[in-house]
Write a protein that holds these residues in place. Structure first.
Motif, PDB file in Angstrom:
ATOM      1  N   ALA A   1     -62.582 -21.395 -36.359  1.00 21.04           N
ATOM      2  CA  ALA A   1     -63.669 -21.033 -37.271  1.00 21.04           C
ATOM      3  C   ALA A   1     -63.728 -19.513 -37.414  1.00 21.04           C
ATOM      4  N   TYR A   2     -64.215 -19.084 -38.551  1.00 24.76           N
ATOM      5  CA  TYR A   2     -64.427 -17.661 -38.816  1.00 24.76           C
ATOM      6  C   TYR A   2     -65.924 -17.418 -38.694  1.00 24.76           C
ATOM      7  N   ILE A   3     -66.318 -16.753 -37.597  1.00 25.42           N
ATOM      8  CA  ILE A   3     -67.726 -16.557 -37.267  1.00 25.42           C
ATOM      9  C   ILE A   3     -68.040 -15.070 -37.287  1.00 25.42           C
ATOM     10  N   LYS A   4     -68.998 -14.686 -38.122  1.00 20.82           N
ATOM     11  CA  LYS A   4     -69.348 -13.271 -38.251  1.00 20.82           C
ATOM     12  C   LYS A   4     -70.857 -13.152 -38.410  1.00 20.82           C
ATOM     13  N   ASP A   5     -71.447 -12.225 -37.659  1.00 19.89           N
ATOM     14  CA  ASP A   5     -72.888 -11.946 -37.720  1.00 19.89           C
ATOM     15  C   ASP A   5     -73.733 -13.204 -37.475  1.00 19.89           C
ATOM     16  N   GLY A   6     -73.306 -14.036 -36.513  1.00 19.71           N
ATOM     17  CA  GLY A   6     -74.077 -15.218 -36.147  1.00 19.71           C
ATOM     18  C   GLY A   6     -73.978 -16.381 -37.112  1.00 19.71           C
ATOM     19  N   SER A   7     -73.073 -16.285 -38.087  1.00 17.43           N
ATOM     20  CA  SER A   7     -72.907 -17.363 -39.063  1.00 17.43           C
ATOM     21  C   SER A   7     -71.458 -17.826 -39.106  1.00 17.43           C
ATOM     22  N   VAL A   8     -71.279 -19.118 -39.257  1.00 17.66           N
ATOM     23  CA  VAL A   8     -69.944 -19.687 -39.459  1.00 17.66           C
ATOM     24  C   VAL A   8     -69.653 -19.612 -40.942  1.00 17.66           C
ATOM     25  N   LEU A   9     -68.602 -18.885 -41.302  1.00 14.73           N
ATOM     26  CA  LEU A   9     -68.276 -18.702 -42.712  1.00 14.73           C
ATOM     27  C   LEU A   9     -67.287 -19.752 -43.217  1.00 14.73           C
ATOM     28  N   THR A  10     -66.421 -20.262 -42.344  1.00 16.85           N
ATOM     29  CA  THR A  10     -65.488 -21.331 -42.686  1.00 16.85           C
ATOM     30  C   THR A  10     -64.871 -21.865 -41.399  1.00 16.85           C
ATOM     31  N   SER A  11     -64.344 -23.081 -41.439  1.00 14.68           N
ATOM     32  CA  SER A  11     -63.643 -23.643 -40.286  1.00 14.68           C
ATOM     33  C   SER A  11     -62.595 -24.632 -40.779  1.00 14.68           C
ATOM     34  N   GLU A  12     -61.493 -24.697 -40.050  1.00 18.11           N
ATOM     35  CA  GLU A  12     -60.407 -25.600 -40.418  1.00 18.11           C
ATOM     36  C   GLU A  12     -59.689 -26.094 -39.169  1.00 18.11           C
ATOM     37  N   GLU A  13     -59.017 -27.220 -39.331  1.00 15.00           N
ATOM     38  CA  GLU A  13     -58.174 -27.778 -38.284  1.00 15.00           C
ATOM     39  C   GLU A  13     -56.756 -27.810 -38.832  1.00 15.00           C
ATOM     40  N   PHE A  14     -55.770 -27.531 -37.973  1.00 24.84           N
ATOM     41  CA  PHE A  14     -54.379 -27.495 -38.423  1.00 24.84           C
ATOM     42  C   PHE A  14     -53.455 -27.742 -37.254  1.00 24.84           C
ATOM     43  N   SER A  15     -52.200 -28.004 -37.570  1.00 23.07           N
ATOM     44  CA  SER A  15     -51.162 -28.178 -36.551  1.00 23.07           C
ATOM     45  C   SER A  15     -50.320 -26.921 -36.491  1.00 23.07           C
ATOM     46  N   ILE A  16     -49.871 -26.582 -35.292  1.00 18.47           N
ATOM     47  CA  ILE A  16     -48.965 -25.450 -35.093  1.00 18.47           C
ATOM     48  C   ILE A  16     -47.877 -25.916 -34.136  1.00 18.47           C
ATOM     49  N   ASN A  17     -46.622 -25.648 -34.489  1.00  8.92           N
ATOM     50  CA  ASN A  17     -45.534 -26.114 -33.636  1.00  8.92           C
ATOM     51  C   ASN A  17     -44.955 -24.973 -32.809  1.00  8.92           C
ATOM     52  N   LYS A  18     -43.929 -25.275 -32.042  1.00 16.51           N
ATOM     53  CA  LYS A  18     -43.340 -24.298 -31.126  1.00 16.51           C
ATOM     54  C   LYS A  18     -42.737 -23.102 -31.855  1.00 16.51           C
ATOM     55  N   CYS A  19     -42.487 -23.237 -33.155  1.00 20.50           N
ATOM     56  CA  CYS A  19     -41.929 -22.143 -33.955  1.00 20.50           C
ATOM     57  C   CYS A  19     -42.999 -21.357 -34.705  1.00 20.50           C
ATOM     58  N   ARG A  20     -44.261 -21.613 -34.393  1.00 20.33           N
ATOM     59  CA  ARG A  20     -45.413 -20.971 -35.029  1.00 20.33           C
ATOM     60  C   ARG A  20     -45.614 -21.415 -36.481  1.00 20.33           C
ATOM     61  N   THR A  21     -44.982 -22.504 -36.870  1.00 16.31           N
ATOM     62  CA  THR A  21     -45.143 -23.030 -38.217  1.00 16.31           C
ATOM     63  C   THR A  21     -46.398 -23.887 -38.257  1.00 16.31           C
ATOM     64  N   THR A  22     -47.239 -23.640 -39.247  1.00 18.39           N
ATOM     65  CA  THR A  22     -48.489 -24.389 -39.363  1.00 18.39           C
ATOM     66  C   THR A  22     -48.365 -25.434 -40.467  1.00 18.39           C
ATOM     67  N   SER A  23     -49.140 -26.505 -40.319  1.00 14.30           N
ATOM     68  CA  SER A  23     -49.131 -27.575 -41.320  1.00 14.30           C
ATOM     69  C   SER A  23     -50.421 -28.378 -41.194  1.00 14.30           C
ATOM     70  N   ASN A  24     -50.598 -29.315 -42.095  1.00 13.41           N
ATOM     71  CA  ASN A  24     -51.718 -30.259 -42.063  1.00 13.41           C
ATOM     72  C   ASN A  24     -53.083 -29.563 -41.996  1.00 13.41           C
ATOM     73  N   TRP A  25     -53.295 -28.577 -42.851  1.00 13.26           N
ATOM     74  CA  TRP A  25     -54.569 -27.858 -42.876  1.00 13.26           C
ATOM     75  C   TRP A  25     -55.655 -28.763 -43.431  1.00 13.26           C
ATOM     76  N   GLU A  26     -56.808 -28.820 -42.759  1.00  9.48           N
ATOM     77  CA  GLU A  26     -57.926 -29.647 -43.202  1.00  9.48           C
ATOM     78  C   GLU A  26     -59.240 -28.901 -42.991  1.00  9.48           C
ATOM     79  N   PHE A  27     -60.084 -28.911 -44.013  1.00 16.06           N
ATOM     80  CA  PHE A  27     -61.448 -28.438 -43.827  1.00 16.06           C
ATOM     81  C   PHE A  27     -62.183 -29.531 -43.063  1.00 16.06           C
TER      82      PHE A  27
END
Length: 127
Positions: free
Chosen positions: A83-109
């Motif tokens: 999550a991106y949290i600034k000044d006591g507020s959550v501005l956005t959050s996501e869940e994702f996969s990251i593999n051993k090569c630092r490759t990300t996928s399956n981004w979901e709000f």
């Protein structure tokens, strides 16, 4: 015939090398920090944060899950929630996969209705 077969399989092979073939692997100990960096990178690319704001990115402990490539098991990867949290507020959050090569996928709000207070929705438990 063989040439046609090779042409048809080349995107699959290139995808496998790009997604799972790397020289510098991350370990379970490094995945937390790499997940934070990957999430900040996405926020910067989508113009929701600046590159210097890593301190505002908070993540939960990543879960290790099986990794698949076209249905074939190829080891493990991690599922991260940040999550991106600034000044006591959550501005956005996501869940994702990251593999051993630092490759990300399956981004979901995983939430909506931002900004929202940190304490009310349990985001204060993120690291």
């Amino acid at each position: 015939m063989i040439l046609v077969f090779l042409v048809l399989l080349s995107p699959v092979f290139v995808g496998a090398v790009k997604f799972h073939g790397c020289i510098a692997h991350i370990t379970g100990n490094e995945v937390f920090a790499e997940a934070k960096k990957a999430y900040l990178k996405k926020l910067v690319v989508t113009k929701r944060a600046m590159a210097s704001e890593l301190d505002f990115v908070k993540c939960g402990v990543p879960d290790e899950i099986p990794a698949y490539f076209y249905g074939l098991p190829v080891g493990t990867e991690w599922r991260a929630f940040c999550a991106y949290i600034k000044d006591g507020s959550v501005l956005t959050s996501e869940e994702f996969s990251i593999n051993k090569c630092r490759t990300t996928s399956n981004w979901e709000f995983v939430d909506e209705g931002f900004p929202k207070p940190v304490q009310v929705f349990g985001y204060d438990r993120l690291l």
